[in-house]
Design a protein around this motif. Structure first.
Motif, PDB file in Angstrom:
ATOM      1  N   SER A 173       7.335 -13.430  10.493  1.00  0.00           N
ATOM      2  CA  SER A 173       6.428 -13.518   9.346  1.00  0.00           C
ATOM      3  C   SER A 173       6.153 -12.128   8.788  1.00  0.00           C
ATOM      4  CB  SER A 173       5.084 -14.163   9.743  1.00  0.00           C
ATOM      5  OG  SER A 173       5.271 -15.460  10.251  1.00  0.00           O
ATOM      6  N   ILE A 174       5.983 -12.068   7.483  1.00  0.00           N
ATOM      7  CA  ILE A 174       5.414 -10.889   6.832  1.00  0.00           C
ATOM      8  C   ILE A 174       4.379 -11.398   5.828  1.00  0.00           C
ATOM      9  CG2 ILE A 174       7.330  -9.279   7.123  1.00  0.00           C
ATOM     10  CD1 ILE A 174       8.342 -10.068   4.397  1.00  0.00           C
ATOM     11  N   SER A 175       3.320 -10.624   5.637  1.00  0.00           N
ATOM     12  CA  SER A 175       2.248 -11.052   4.745  1.00  0.00           C
ATOM     13  C   SER A 175       1.625  -9.825   4.095  1.00  0.00           C
ATOM     14  CB  SER A 175       1.185 -11.844   5.511  1.00  0.00           C
ATOM     15  OG  SER A 175       0.130 -12.262   4.658  1.00  0.00           O
ATOM     16  N   VAL A 176       1.484  -9.863   2.782  1.00  0.00           N
ATOM     17  CA  VAL A 176       0.900  -8.757   2.026  1.00  0.00           C
ATOM     18  C   VAL A 176      -0.614  -8.917   2.013  1.00  0.00           C
ATOM     19  CG1 VAL A 176       0.825  -7.569  -0.198  1.00  0.00           C
ATOM     20  CG2 VAL A 176       2.969  -8.588   0.605  1.00  0.00           C
ATOM     21  N   ASN A 177      -1.314  -7.824   2.284  1.00  0.00           N
ATOM     22  CA  ASN A 177      -2.773  -7.859   2.315  1.00  0.00           C
ATOM     23  C   ASN A 177      -3.338  -7.926   0.894  1.00  0.00           C
ATOM     24  OD1 ASN A 177      -5.413  -7.720   3.156  1.00  0.00           O
ATOM     25  ND2 ASN A 177      -5.142  -5.903   4.428  1.00  0.00           N
ATOM     26  N   SER A 178      -4.566  -8.404   0.783  1.00  0.00           N
ATOM     27  CA  SER A 178      -5.185  -8.522  -0.525  1.00  0.00           C
ATOM     28  C   SER A 178      -5.570  -7.163  -1.112  1.00  0.00           C
ATOM     29  CB  SER A 178      -6.431  -9.408  -0.444  1.00  0.00           C
ATOM     30  OG  SER A 178      -7.375  -8.882   0.477  1.00  0.00           O
ATOM     31  N   ASP A 179      -5.553  -6.086  -0.308  1.00  0.00           N
ATOM     32  CA  ASP A 179      -5.788  -4.753  -0.853  1.00  0.00           C
ATOM     33  C   ASP A 179      -4.525  -4.171  -1.472  1.00  0.00           C
ATOM     34  OD1 ASP A 179      -4.214  -4.080   1.316  1.00  0.00           O
ATOM     35  OD2 ASP A 179      -5.799  -3.053   2.416  1.00  0.00           O
ATOM     36  N   TYR A 180      -3.381  -4.823  -1.243  1.00  0.00           N
ATOM     37  CA  TYR A 180      -2.079  -4.438  -1.790  1.00  0.00           C
ATOM     38  C   TYR A 180      -1.673  -3.016  -1.396  1.00  0.00           C
ATOM     39  CZ  TYR A 180      -3.098  -8.555  -4.579  1.00  0.00           C
ATOM     40  OH  TYR A 180      -3.431  -9.828  -4.967  1.00  0.00           O
ATOM     41  N   GLU A 181      -2.277  -2.493  -0.346  1.00  0.00           N
ATOM     42  CA  GLU A 181      -1.890  -1.206   0.206  1.00  0.00           C
ATOM     43  C   GLU A 181      -1.213  -1.353   1.555  1.00  0.00           C
ATOM     44  OE1 GLU A 181      -5.244   1.337   0.427  1.00  0.00           O
ATOM     45  OE2 GLU A 181      -5.550   1.459  -1.746  1.00  0.00           O
ATOM     46  N   THR A 182      -1.475  -2.458   2.213  1.00  0.00           N
ATOM     47  CA  THR A 182      -0.927  -2.689   3.542  1.00  0.00           C
ATOM     48  C   THR A 182      -0.314  -4.081   3.616  1.00  0.00           C
ATOM     49  OG1 THR A 182      -3.066  -3.509   4.333  1.00  0.00           O
ATOM     50  CG2 THR A 182      -2.606  -1.158   4.637  1.00  0.00           C
ATOM     51  N   TYR A 183       0.486  -4.276   4.645  1.00  0.00           N
ATOM     52  CA  TYR A 183       1.036  -5.593   4.953  1.00  0.00           C
ATOM     53  C   TYR A 183       1.241  -5.666   6.453  1.00  0.00           C
ATOM     54  CZ  TYR A 183       5.801  -3.877   5.863  1.00  0.00           C
ATOM     55  OH  TYR A 183       6.901  -3.247   6.398  1.00  0.00           O
ATOM     56  N   MET A 184       1.405  -6.859   6.965  1.00  0.00           N
ATOM     57  CA  MET A 184       1.652  -7.018   8.391  1.00  0.00           C
ATOM     58  C   MET A 184       2.964  -7.743   8.623  1.00  0.00           C
ATOM     59  SD  MET A 184      -0.933 -10.003   9.702  1.00  0.00           S
ATOM     60  CE  MET A 184      -0.948 -11.646   9.016  1.00  0.00           C
ATOM     61  N   SER A 185       3.575  -7.422   9.738  1.00  0.00           N
ATOM     62  CA  SER A 185       4.796  -8.083  10.185  1.00  0.00           C
ATOM     63  C   SER A 185       4.568  -8.586  11.598  1.00  0.00           C
ATOM     64  CB  SER A 185       5.990  -7.122  10.141  1.00  0.00           C
ATOM     65  OG  SER A 185       5.737  -5.961  10.908  1.00  0.00           O
ATOM     66  N   ALA A 186       4.954  -9.822  11.849  1.00  0.00           N
ATOM     67  CA  ALA A 186       4.691 -10.463  13.141  1.00  0.00           C
ATOM     68  C   ALA A 186       6.003 -10.855  13.795  1.00  0.00           C
ATOM     69  CB  ALA A 186       3.804 -11.691  12.959  1.00  0.00           C
ATOM     70  N   ASP A 187       6.084 -10.599  15.097  1.00  0.00           N
ATOM     71  CA  ASP A 187       7.213 -11.092  15.876  1.00  0.00           C
ATOM     72  C   ASP A 187       6.681 -12.029  16.954  1.00  0.00           C
ATOM     73  OD1 ASP A 187       6.316  -9.545  18.038  1.00  0.00           O
ATOM     74  OD2 ASP A 187       7.602  -7.854  17.516  1.00  0.00           O
ATOM     75  N   ASP A 188       7.464 -12.272  17.975  1.00  0.00           N
ATOM     76  CA  ASP A 188       7.102 -13.280  18.964  1.00  0.00           C
ATOM     77  C   ASP A 188       5.862 -12.918  19.790  1.00  0.00           C
ATOM     78  OD1 ASP A 188       9.174 -14.990  18.287  1.00  0.00           O
ATOM     79  OD2 ASP A 188      10.596 -13.902  19.533  1.00  0.00           O
TER      80      ASP A 188
END
Length: 586
Positions: free
Chosen positions: A321-336
């Protein structure tokens, strides 16, 4: 927060398509212990399992397959021999790729739109098939330089389903924030962007028509020499960033590397250089007698795709998964087992905000399956697990969010307990509603809607294909039980859509509690043909308009869907075909 050392990942991971014996051997060599105990299927399921040629084995304890994967990827020095045709060799990395802005409408016209009768009234009206798009393959890209007759031959050949290769299978679909662009990723590492036709906006019966806008090679196959394992080029997820200027930005990821792409248009080129001729070659300074001022000349519209950032070497396990934060400055990436937080401007460092890897891998009981940021609160995110649980985390409480703020889990009914219970309860997708009040999760058989204020049980549960409960044994044998279906909201959060087998996809109206089953099929998209809702017959006498559960084709499945953010236009991916539907306008 704990910064993640991007070059220090040296451990095994939970992934896909590798046998348990290989994992156990790698664990033994590295001095580790086996993380999970594999359970054989019931005796009733073992009849045909011995004849299977698949090398993968499943772990019923956590509902995932287990493998050892590479912690850090090194680019392969030479291209590997692939069993399928590839795109023409792209330019070297870091350079931009120019393609014509219009490759032609990759649409297989079906004449007039076929009305889709929706007798249940689900989805705020009936639906019509607007067009069927095909992801451009090598044949279609090469045909751009050929004459019209040859191009017609190639395009007709392209429409043949038998020509679709493994690399052409669509692996993700995503609308941008305005719905003007629709991006697809495939197993060949390509990203194809479709643009909505401008003239169709004013014509209600054609407002869902899209044509190819840009296509580029996002990821290449890589090889980890330490583990002797390949890293696939398959695009796992695509996420758009809100448009701030004339250019578009999107994130794409495979199993290990996330890339930020800039897609922009160019219709002018500079001419009149002093030190270069018109072909770009250097001129002899002795021949330069006058000073010229370079000017911009019009040119054919070109679309340029440029990789602006590459976020690599921070994940030991497969990124899901990847998801863009609502601040549009950061995002997260998730693995297992881990979730990392990135800043768009920093590529060599990420912060580990969730780490569920136990000190002793024998104590591992679950893995992370999906994660997403809250649409409005930049400090809140949610992630799901293979045990059917959802955790809501608040980054204000702690830099390391191993301790969740809220824990959502539905108690299991002991009477329904079976060998497959933990496998089918594994959550394959989690989505916040647009309002941010609800969470939607998809497991193998159901879609559930959770209220953020009630953790003990979901407020809504929808059966997607409960008729497959009696088929779980055979689905386990052919690995279909591990398929990861996605789910999406409509723009007003009133309708839910998700996929099923036999190219069926389901819609559930939350207000009227009605549902409908539709089919994305080329055979059923004849001109002016009325496509009625499909029904599956479980047992007894089958009606004329019903299909038997034994006749379902499990090789045809709708795993990836997308809904226009503000209109009733949906995109459904079926193999290498992308179907665009819109609600029927009376």
């Amino acid at each position: 927060m704990r910064p993640t050392a991007v070059k220090s990942n040296r451990s095994l991971c939970l992934g896909h398509h590798h046998c348990w014996e290989r994992v156990l051997g790698l664990l033994t060599r590295l001095g580790g212990a086996s993380p999970l105990m594999h359970q054989p299927p019931p005796a009733s399921c073992s009849s045909s399992s011995s004849s299977s040629s698949s090398s993968s084995c499943e772990c019923a304890r956590v509902g995932v397959r287990v493998s050892a994967l590479a912690p850090a990827a090194a680019p392969c020095p030479a291209p590997r021999q692939l069993p399928y045709p590839r795109l023409p060799e792209p330019p070297s990395r870091g350079t931009s790729t120019l393609i014509p802005a219009r490759l032609g409408p990759w649409c297989s016209p079906t004449g007039s739109p076929a009305p889709l009768s929706c007798e249940t009234g689900c989805g705020e009206g009936s639906w019509i098939l607007v067009c069927r798009l095909l992801v451009p393959t090598q044949v279609s890209l090469l045909s751009m330089e050929e004459d019209i007759d040859t191009r017609k031959i190639n395009n007709s050949f392209l429409r043949d389903h038998s020509y679709a290769t493994e690399a052409d299978i669509i692996s993700t679909v995503e609308f941008n924030h305005t719905g003007e662009l629709l991006a697809t990723g495939d197993k060949g590492g390509r990203v194809v962007i479709f643009q909505r036709e401008q003239e169709s906006k004013n014509q209600v019966h054609r407002r869902g028509e899209y044509n190819v806008y840009s296509t580029f090679q996002s990821h290449e196959p890589e090889f980890d020499y330490l583990k002797s394992l390949e890293i696939e080029e398959k695009i796992n997820k695509i996420r758009w960033l809100p448009q701030q200027n004339a250019a578009y930005f999107l994130l794409s990821t495979n199993d290990k590397t996330v890339k930020l792409w800039k897609v922009s248009e160019r219709d002018k080129r500079p001419e009149g250089y002093n030190l270069k001729d018109e072909e770009g070659r250097l001129r002899d300074p002795a021949t330069i007698t006058t000073l010229r001022v370079p000017v911009l000349r019009p040119m054919d519209l070109m679309v340029e795709a440029t990789p602006r950032r590459v976020f690599a070497n921070a994940h030991t396990y497969h990124i899901n998964s990847i998801s863009v934060n609502s601040d549009y400055e950061t995002y997260m990436s998730a693995d297992d087992l881990r979730i990392n937080l990135w800043n768009f401007e920093i590529t060599n460092q990420s912060f580990n905000i969730v780490d569920i890897k136990p000190a002793n891998m024998e104590e591992l009981t679950e893995v992370i399956t999906a994660a997403e940021f809250h649409p409005h609160h930049c400090n809140t995110f949610v992630y799901s697990s293979s045990k059917g649980t959802i955790r809501l985390c608040d980054m204000r409480a702690s830099a390391l969010c191993d301790r969740h703020t809220k824990f959502f889990e539905e108690p299991e009914d002991p009477s329904n307990r079976s060998f497959f219970s933990e496998i089918i309860s594994s959550i394959s997708d989690v989505k916040f509603s647009h309002s941010g009040r609800y969470i939607m999760t998809r497991d193998y058989l159901t879609v559930k809607v959770w209220d953020l204020n009630m953790e003990n049980r979901p407020i809504e549960t929808y059966q997607v294909h409960d008729y497959l409960r009696s088929k779980l044994c055979s689905l386990y044998e052919n690995d279909c039980i591990f398929d990861k279906f996605e789910c999406v909201w409509n723009g007003s959060d009133s309708v839910i859509m998700t996929g099923s087998y036999n190219n069926f996809f389901r819609m559930f109206d939350r207000n009227t509690k009605r549902d409908v089953t539709l089919e994305a099929s080329r055979e059923n998209s004849k001109p002016r043909a009325i496509l009625k809702p499909r029904k599956v017959c479980v047992g007894g006498k089958r009606r004329k308009d019903e299909i038997s559960v034994d006749s379902l084709d499990f090789s045809k499945k709708i795993l990836h869907t997308a809904w226009h953010p503000s209109e009733n236009i949906i995109a459904v991916a079926a193999t290498n075909n992308l179907y665009i539907f819109q609600d029927k306008v009376n």
